[in-house]
Design a protein around this motif. Structure first.
Motif, PDB file in Angstrom:
ATOM      1  N   ILE A 124       0.857  -1.094  -0.024  1.00 24.86           N
ATOM      2  CA  ILE A 124      -0.128   0.055   0.014  1.00 24.86           C
ATOM      3  C   ILE A 124       0.870   1.267   0.202  1.00 24.86           C
ATOM      4  CG2 ILE A 124      -1.465   1.074   1.500  1.00 24.86           C
ATOM      5  CD1 ILE A 124      -2.902  -1.313   2.319  1.00 24.86           C
ATOM      6  N   ILE A 125       1.869   1.311   0.902  1.00 28.80           N
ATOM      7  CA  ILE A 125       2.884   2.458   0.926  1.00 28.80           C
ATOM      8  C   ILE A 125       3.797   2.751  -0.260  1.00 28.80           C
ATOM      9  CG2 ILE A 125       4.507   3.510   2.390  1.00 28.80           C
ATOM     10  CD1 ILE A 125       3.432   2.053   4.852  1.00 28.80           C
ATOM     11  N   ASP A 126       4.083   1.588  -0.644  1.00 29.14           N
ATOM     12  CA  ASP A 126       4.878   1.588  -2.099  1.00 29.14           C
ATOM     13  C   ASP A 126       4.127   2.124  -3.188  1.00 29.14           C
ATOM     14  OD1 ASP A 126       6.721   1.177  -3.834  1.00 29.14           O
ATOM     15  OD2 ASP A 126       5.912  -0.732  -4.372  1.00 29.14           O
ATOM     16  N   GLY A 127       2.918   1.927  -3.225  1.00 27.59           N
ATOM     17  CA  GLY A 127       2.103   2.702  -4.550  1.00 27.59           C
ATOM     18  C   GLY A 127       1.944   3.948  -4.052  1.00 27.59           C
ATOM     19  N   TYR A 128       1.496   4.545  -2.868  1.00 26.56           N
ATOM     20  CA  TYR A 128       1.517   5.892  -2.740  1.00 26.56           C
ATOM     21  C   TYR A 128       2.964   6.580  -2.617  1.00 26.56           C
ATOM     22  CZ  TYR A 128      -3.413   5.962  -1.024  1.00 26.56           C
ATOM     23  OH  TYR A 128      -4.721   6.067  -0.921  1.00 26.56           O
ATOM     24  N   ARG A 129       3.917   6.021  -2.178  1.00 25.02           N
ATOM     25  CA  ARG A 129       5.309   6.674  -2.341  1.00 25.02           C
ATOM     26  C   ARG A 129       5.585   6.859  -3.940  1.00 25.02           C
ATOM     27  NH1 ARG A 129       6.229  10.182  -0.560  1.00 25.02           N
ATOM     28  NH2 ARG A 129       8.329   9.816   0.037  1.00 25.02           N
ATOM     29  N   ARG A 130       5.231   6.040  -4.819  1.00 25.10           N
ATOM     30  CA  ARG A 130       5.573   6.087  -6.080  1.00 25.10           C
ATOM     31  C   ARG A 130       4.836   7.173  -6.642  1.00 25.10           C
ATOM     32  NH1 ARG A 130       7.750   0.917  -8.634  1.00 25.10           N
ATOM     33  NH2 ARG A 130       8.258  -0.416  -7.183  1.00 25.10           N
ATOM     34  N   GLU A 131       3.653   7.420  -6.037  1.00 22.65           N
ATOM     35  CA  GLU A 131       2.917   8.481  -6.920  1.00 22.65           C
ATOM     36  C   GLU A 131       3.487   9.956  -6.442  1.00 22.65           C
ATOM     37  OE1 GLU A 131      -1.610  10.535  -6.669  1.00 22.65           O
ATOM     38  OE2 GLU A 131      -0.771   9.024  -5.241  1.00 22.65           O
TER      39      GLU A 131
END
Length: 241
Positions: A124-131
């Motif tokens: 979840i956090i990976d997806g957000y940080r990539r954005e």
């Protein structure tokens, strides 16, 4: 892990959803704050208008943060796996400038392996940080009945994730509330309206710092875009007559 298979797709969809906001954003466009959590942040068991999201909105307005749009994507009963499934199904709906990730309590109550919880939260956090989304993690602590090994392993995963992703960590979402009957509902698990106010008072400064950082990031992006728009076009190539 099925959610890991969707990781690139989730991050890509979030990035695409952010594109209209990352080019020439006017200051009138509000920052988007998404709350991704479970019953602790959904408003479960408290009168309408007294849950975490409306209480946080009131606090932000009082502190001068009037250009913030809050989307409460919290669902009672959600585990980290449930939340990851929702994100995979609708990544655009959860796109944000700042995301509050408050999950793991239901996993802990069902003694889900900490490694599984960590893997889901990492996705979840990976997806957000990539954005480019700034993340505030609302941490959870395990109950003593689950044993020393589980307690230590589970409790350590939140600081580990915060360090890994450069996220802000509010170590225990129920800090100053859990164990205080005047701030809890009769079930001893969920905060009452007074408890929600206490949570907001504790976590709001951290959220506001992230909103400030997101606003500064937006200005930098807009400045770069304006510079690019003002740059002279390259001279057309000269044909070899």
């Amino acid at each position: 892990m099925k959610h890991e298979l969707h990781c690139r797709g989730f991050a890509a969809a979030l990035l695409l959803a952010a594109l209209p906001f990352s080019t020439a954003r006017a200051e009138s466009v509000p920052l988007r704050l998404v709350i991704l959590g479970d019953s602790l942040s959904s408003g479960f068991g408290v009168p309408e208008g007294y849950g975490f999201a409306p209480a946080l909105a009131t606090r932000l307005r009082a502190d001068g943060y009037r250009n913030v749009e809050i989307f409460n994507g919290s669902m009672p009963g959600d585990t980290t796996s449930d939340a990851a499934t929702r994100l995979a199904a609708d990544p655009r709906g959860y796109s944000a400038d700042v995301a509050i990730v408050e999950l793991g309590g239901n996993d802990m109550l069902t003694a889900t392996e900490p490694a599984v919880v960590e893997r889901n939260l990492n996705w979840i956090i990976d997806g957000y940080r990539r954005e480019g989304t700034l993340v505030v993690i609302g941490g959870m602590l395990s109950k003593p009945e689950l044993g020393f090994v589980y307690n230590v392993t589970f409790d350590r995963l939140y600081p580990k994730l915060a360090t890994r992703w450069g996220a802000s960590l509010y170590p225990f979402f129920l800090q100053g509330v859990f164990g205080h009957p005047a701030l809890m509902q009769e079930d001893g698990i969920h905060p009452n309206a007074a408890g929600v106010q206490r949570i907001v008072a504790g976590v709001a400064p951290m959220i506001e710092r992230n909103l400030d950082a997101a606003a500064a990031r937006r200005k930098r992006v807009d400045a770069r875009q304006a510079t690019a728009d003002d740059a002279p076009s390259a001279a057309p190539a000269r044909f070899p007559f």
